[in-house]
Design an enzyme around this catalytic site. Structure first.
Site, PDB file in Angstrom:
ATOM      1  CB  THR A 135     -26.918 124.874  98.036  1.00  0.00           C
ATOM      2  OG1 THR A 135     -25.786 124.549  97.428  1.00  0.00           O
ATOM      3  CG2 THR A 135     -27.803 124.565  96.947  1.00  0.00           C
ATOM      4  NE  ARG A 160     -29.505 114.430 100.221  1.00  0.00           N
ATOM      5  CZ  ARG A 160     -29.124 113.312  99.243  1.00  0.00           C
ATOM      6  NH1 ARG A 160     -29.992 112.620  98.510  1.00  0.00           N
ATOM      7  NH2 ARG A 160     -27.796 113.155  99.416  1.00  0.00           N
ATOM      8  NE  ARG A 164     -20.879 114.261 103.664  1.00  0.00           N
ATOM      9  CZ  ARG A 164     -22.072 114.680 104.170  1.00  0.00           C
ATOM     10  NH1 ARG A 164     -22.433 114.854 105.289  1.00  0.00           N
ATOM     11  NH2 ARG A 164     -22.683 115.482 103.334  1.00  0.00           N
ATOM     12  NE  ARG A 224     -34.649 118.412 110.344  1.00  0.00           N
ATOM     13  CZ  ARG A 224     -33.243 118.540 110.127  1.00  0.00           C
ATOM     14  NH1 ARG A 224     -33.001 118.420 108.735  1.00  0.00           N
ATOM     15  NH2 ARG A 224     -32.338 118.691 110.717  1.00  0.00           N
ATOM     16  CB  THR A 236     -36.970 119.092 105.128  1.00  0.00           C
ATOM     17  OG1 THR A 236     -35.960 118.064 105.885  1.00  0.00           O
ATOM     18  CG2 THR A 236     -38.387 118.450 105.261  1.00  0.00           C
ATOM     19  CG  ASP A 261     -25.046 112.603 109.168  1.00  0.00           C
ATOM     20  OD1 ASP A 261     -26.125 112.820 108.956  1.00  0.00           O
ATOM     21  OD2 ASP A 261     -24.096 113.499 108.842  1.00  0.00           O
TER      22      ASP A 261
END
Length: 243
Positions: free
Chosen positions: A159, A154, A15, A137, A132, A88
């Site tokens: 960020t 996200r 990614r 979580r 989150t 992931d």
């Protein structure tokens, strides 16, 4: 070290986020140090998970959205291996691909990152706004503190940190491993104990995925395997599959 007869190029699919690139570059540097005769390059792939930033992951397909396009690129022969955050990676992999190596695990805990006036999770005022995108979580935090306001968050690590510093959130929760790999530990207010936030399956470990039938490459990357981490993560993934 494996003796390699054929000179060729190795393409690592990744990614494009800063953390994903750090992870891919780390794998690349380890390979170059052991196999300097190989040309190694990165193939940056934008996944569905990177494109959909407005909806909660749990509603649009889960974390598998961060690996699907990368796996398809490997099956098409456009990449030889991929580097993933193990948290992931879905428990079922496409036919023809496997997790060839699981690296030594970094800190598996969740990191609590708060504004300057808040020192720890227990300092959170009533109704505090927490950022989150993780359903895991959210469930655990609300179980302890039903008064908290949870807002979907996200985007990349930079960020998210900026949104805390600008006061958009009272605090955010991130995986400690990613924060540490990017050298951003100074931002962490507290590392959450598993009693507060049990980490994700495989959190902190990297997985190197490649084609099952690429025997040469499988042999080359075997040195990445860390026995204890692999045993631990494999056990956690078996539990997740069963659940």
């Amino acid at each position: 070290r494996v003796t390699i007869m054929t000179k060729r190029k190795i393409v690592i699919a990744t990614r494009g986020s800063k953390l994903a690139l750090w992870q891919a570059e780390w794998v690349k540097s380890q390979l170059i140090s052991l196999y300097p005769e190989f040309e190694i390059e990165l193939n940056k792939i934008k996944t569905t998970g990177d494109k959909i930033l407005d909806d909660p992951l749990a509603q649009v397909g889960g974390k598998g959205l961060f690996v699907k396009e990368i796996e398809e690129a490997m099956l098409r022969g456009e990449a030889d291996l991929a580097v993933h955050s193990m948290k992931d990676v879905p428990t079922d992999l496409p036919k023809g691909l496997h997790l060839s190596a699981i690296t030594k695990r970094e800190d598996p805990r969740d990191a609590f990152i708060a504004g300057k006036s808040i020192k720890s999770f227990n300092d959170l005022p009533r109704g505090a706004n927490i950022g989150t995108s993780s359903l895991r979580r959210i469930c655990q935090l609300l179980n302890l503190r039903p008064d908290l306001k949870i807002t979907q968050l996200r985007g990349n690590v930079d960020t998210r940190l900026r949104k805390v510093s600008e006061g958009e959130f009272d605090a955010i929760i991130l995986a400690a491993a990613g924060v540490k790999r990017l050298g951003l530990e100074a931002n962490v207010s507290e590392y959450l104990s598993p009693e507060i936030s049990l980490p994700a399956i495989g959190q902190g470990a990297l997985g190197i995925e490649c084609r099952v039938d690429d025997r040469e490459l499988n042999d080359m990357i075997a040195f990445f395997n860390h026995t204890d981490s692999r045993t631990c993560v494999t056990g956690e993934r078996a539990l997740l599959r069963r659940l």
